[in-house]
Write an enzyme that holds these catalytic residues in place. Structure first.
Site, PDB file in Angstrom:
ATOM      1  N   GLY A  14       0.788  -1.245   0.000  1.00 46.80           N
ATOM      2  CA  GLY A  14       0.000   0.000   0.000  1.00 46.80           C
ATOM      3  C   GLY A  14       0.809   1.278   0.000  1.00 46.80           C
ATOM      4  O   GLY A  14       0.289   2.340   0.342  1.00 46.80           O
ATOM      5  N   SER A  15       2.085   1.216  -0.429  1.00 48.76           N
ATOM      6  CA  SER A  15       2.900   2.433  -0.359  1.00 48.76           C
ATOM      7  C   SER A  15       2.476   3.460  -1.406  1.00 48.76           C
ATOM      8  O   SER A  15       2.524   4.668  -1.160  1.00 48.76           O
ATOM      9  CB  SER A  15       4.392   2.117  -0.462  1.00 48.76           C
ATOM     10  OG  SER A  15       4.749   1.817  -1.786  1.00 48.76           O
ATOM     11  N   ASN A  16       2.039   2.990  -2.590  1.00 55.04           N
ATOM     12  CA  ASN A  16       1.538   3.956  -3.585  1.00 55.04           C
ATOM     13  C   ASN A  16       0.239   4.586  -3.098  1.00 55.04           C
ATOM     14  O   ASN A  16       0.026   5.791  -3.268  1.00 55.04           O
ATOM     15  CB  ASN A  16       1.332   3.275  -4.943  1.00 55.04           C
ATOM     16  CG  ASN A  16       2.623   3.222  -5.746  1.00 55.04           C
ATOM     17  OD1 ASN A  16       3.108   4.246  -6.232  1.00 55.04           O
ATOM     18  ND2 ASN A  16       3.203   2.037  -5.869  1.00 55.04           N
ATOM     19  N   ILE A  85      -7.937  -8.798 -13.946  1.00 60.38           N
ATOM     20  CA  ILE A  85      -9.212  -8.079 -13.978  1.00 60.38           C
ATOM     21  C   ILE A  85     -10.050  -8.658 -15.125  1.00 60.38           C
ATOM     22  O   ILE A  85      -9.577  -8.782 -16.250  1.00 60.38           O
ATOM     23  CB  ILE A  85      -8.968  -6.560 -14.216  1.00 60.38           C
ATOM     24  CG1 ILE A  85      -7.999  -5.998 -13.146  1.00 60.38           C
ATOM     25  CG2 ILE A  85     -10.267  -5.785 -14.243  1.00 60.38           C
ATOM     26  CD1 ILE A  85      -8.495  -6.047 -11.721  1.00 60.38           C
ATOM     27  N   ASN A  99      -3.093   1.717 -13.724  1.00 63.54           N
ATOM     28  CA  ASN A  99      -2.211   0.891 -12.895  1.00 63.54           C
ATOM     29  C   ASN A  99      -0.806   1.481 -12.943  1.00 63.54           C
ATOM     30  O   ASN A  99      -0.489   2.271 -13.833  1.00 63.54           O
ATOM     31  CB  ASN A  99      -2.207  -0.544 -13.456  1.00 63.54           C
ATOM     32  CG  ASN A  99      -1.445  -1.511 -12.568  1.00 63.54           C
ATOM     33  OD1 ASN A  99      -1.399  -1.351 -11.339  1.00 63.54           O
ATOM     34  ND2 ASN A  99      -0.827  -2.518 -13.165  1.00 63.54           N
ATOM     35  N   HIS A 101       3.386   0.394 -12.897  1.00 62.49           N
ATOM     36  CA  HIS A 101       4.293  -0.741 -13.118  1.00 62.49           C
ATOM     37  C   HIS A 101       5.733  -0.256 -12.912  1.00 62.49           C
ATOM     38  O   HIS A 101       6.084   0.840 -13.360  1.00 62.49           O
ATOM     39  CB  HIS A 101       4.097  -1.279 -14.538  1.00 62.49           C
ATOM     40  CG  HIS A 101       4.901  -2.498 -14.813  1.00 62.49           C
ATOM     41  ND1 HIS A 101       4.491  -3.759 -14.413  1.00 62.49           N
ATOM     42  CD2 HIS A 101       6.103  -2.653 -15.408  1.00 62.49           C
ATOM     43  CE1 HIS A 101       5.410  -4.635 -14.769  1.00 62.49           C
ATOM     44  NE2 HIS A 101       6.399  -3.995 -15.379  1.00 62.49           N
ATOM     45  N   GLU A 171       7.765   6.048  -8.465  1.00 53.75           N
ATOM     46  CA  GLU A 171       6.341   5.685  -8.560  1.00 53.75           C
ATOM     47  C   GLU A 171       5.525   6.659  -7.720  1.00 53.75           C
ATOM     48  O   GLU A 171       4.498   7.187  -8.149  1.00 53.75           O
ATOM     49  CB  GLU A 171       6.114   4.254  -8.055  1.00 53.75           C
ATOM     50  CG  GLU A 171       6.746   3.177  -8.922  1.00 53.75           C
ATOM     51  CD  GLU A 171       6.448   1.775  -8.398  1.00 53.75           C
ATOM     52  OE1 GLU A 171       5.309   1.507  -8.010  1.00 53.75           O
ATOM     53  OE2 GLU A 171       7.384   0.947  -8.370  1.00 53.75           O
TER      54      GLU A 171
HETATM   55  C1  GAR Z   1       4.618  -1.390  -6.933  1.00 57.24           C
HETATM   56  O1  GAR Z   1       6.019  -1.341  -6.991  1.00 57.24           O
HETATM   57  C2  GAR Z   1       4.027  -1.548  -8.315  1.00 57.24           C
HETATM   58  O2  GAR Z   1       4.774  -0.900  -9.300  1.00 57.24           O
HETATM   59  C3  GAR Z   1       4.084  -3.041  -8.489  1.00 57.24           C
HETATM   60  O3  GAR Z   1       3.680  -3.551  -7.235  1.00 57.24           O
HETATM   61  C4  GAR Z   1       4.140  -2.653  -6.235  1.00 57.24           C
HETATM   62  C5  GAR Z   1       3.003  -2.371  -5.278  1.00 57.24           C
HETATM   63  O4  GAR Z   1       3.517  -1.695  -4.170  1.00 57.24           O
HETATM   64  N1  GAR Z   1       3.203  -3.492  -9.521  1.00 57.24           N
HETATM   65  C6  GAR Z   1       3.539  -4.383 -10.443  1.00 57.24           C
HETATM   66  O5  GAR Z   1       4.586  -4.983 -10.469  1.00 57.24           O
HETATM   67  C7  GAR Z   1       2.434  -4.594 -11.482  1.00 57.24           C
HETATM   68  N2  GAR Z   1       2.855  -5.493 -12.498  1.00 57.24           N
HETATM   69  P1  GAR Z   1       2.619  -0.881  -3.180  1.00 57.24           P
HETATM   70  O6  GAR Z   1       1.550  -1.855  -2.663  1.00 57.24           O
HETATM   71  O7  GAR Z   1       3.551  -0.476  -2.078  1.00 57.24           O
HETATM   72  O8  GAR Z   1       2.017   0.274  -3.902  1.00 57.24           O
END
Ligand code: GAR
Length: 189
Positions: A14-16, A85, A99, A101, A171
């Site tokens: 959940g950091s994003n 999805i 999303n 990535h 990100e």
């Molecule tokens: C993030 O680094 C995102 O870019 C990656 O999952 C992480 C989620 O982190 N997503 C992918 O690799 C999608 N293919 P978060 O839960 O801390 O936001």
């Protein structure tokens, strides 16, 4: 400008989500998160939702469309939601689901390319620059229209973990801005 209502789809760290909510709270992102939708009741994203007073909706089985339709967000924001999805959901929320990535797509995307695997592949390939991409969600993994990208250098002594950390910072820098830009397009025309 009217406030954008978005639902967050996240089931991990959940950091994003947290980074986005910080900008919402600081009012430099004029948006309201109307729900966190997750399939993992005890994930860290749920803690973030509680911290910011965002209602949590738990998806069970295949009822994502039902949940999303009842929430009716202007935008669905995904981060770390590692379930495919369904086409029904994609059709209903076409061009309204985004999303993030951790690479410069189309490099290092597709099935099996997520999280730390992406950074391992980037280091193995010997690229000198990688980064982060915000994109629309489409039927095939990581191949929807690109909305925003930011480059990050790969340093000679990088490990997948050190690279992941540097990319994650980027990100956090670009995701809220992409939401702000989406909001401007939606409400300014
Ligand atoms: C993030 O680094 C995102 O870019 C990656 O999952 C992480 C989620 O982190 N997503 C992918 O690799 C999608 N293919 P978060 O839960 O801390 O936001």
């Amino acid at each position: 400008m009217p406030e954008l209502k978005f639902s967050m789809l996240s089931a991990g760290r959940g950091s994003n989500f947290e980074a986005i909510m910080r900008h919402v709270a600081a009012k430099d992102l004029d948006a309201e998160c109307i729900s966190l939708i997750t399939y993992a009741a005890d994930c860290k994203a749920v803690d973030v939702a509680k911290q910011y007073g965002v209602p949590v909706r738990l998806v069970k089985g295949d009822n994502l469309l039902e949940v999303l339709q009842s929430e009716n967000p202007d935008l669905v924001v995904m981060a770390g939601y590692m379930r495919k999805i369904s086409e029904k959901v994609l059709e209903h929320f076409e061009n309204k689901m985004i999303n993030i990535h951790p690479s410069l797509l189309p490099s290092f995307g597709g099935k099996g390319c997520y999280g730390i695997h992406v950074h391992k592949k980037a280091i193995e390939a010997g690229v000198k620059i990688t980064g982060a991409t915000v994109h629309f969600v489409s039927k095939d993994y990581d191949s929807g229209k690109i909305i925003a990208q930011s480059a990050v250098p790969v340093l000679p002594d990088d490990t997948p973990e050190s690279l992941a950390k540097r990319v994650l910072q980027e990100e956090h820098n670009i995701y809220w801005q992409a939401i702000r830009d989406f909001s401007k397009l939606q409400f300014d025309v």
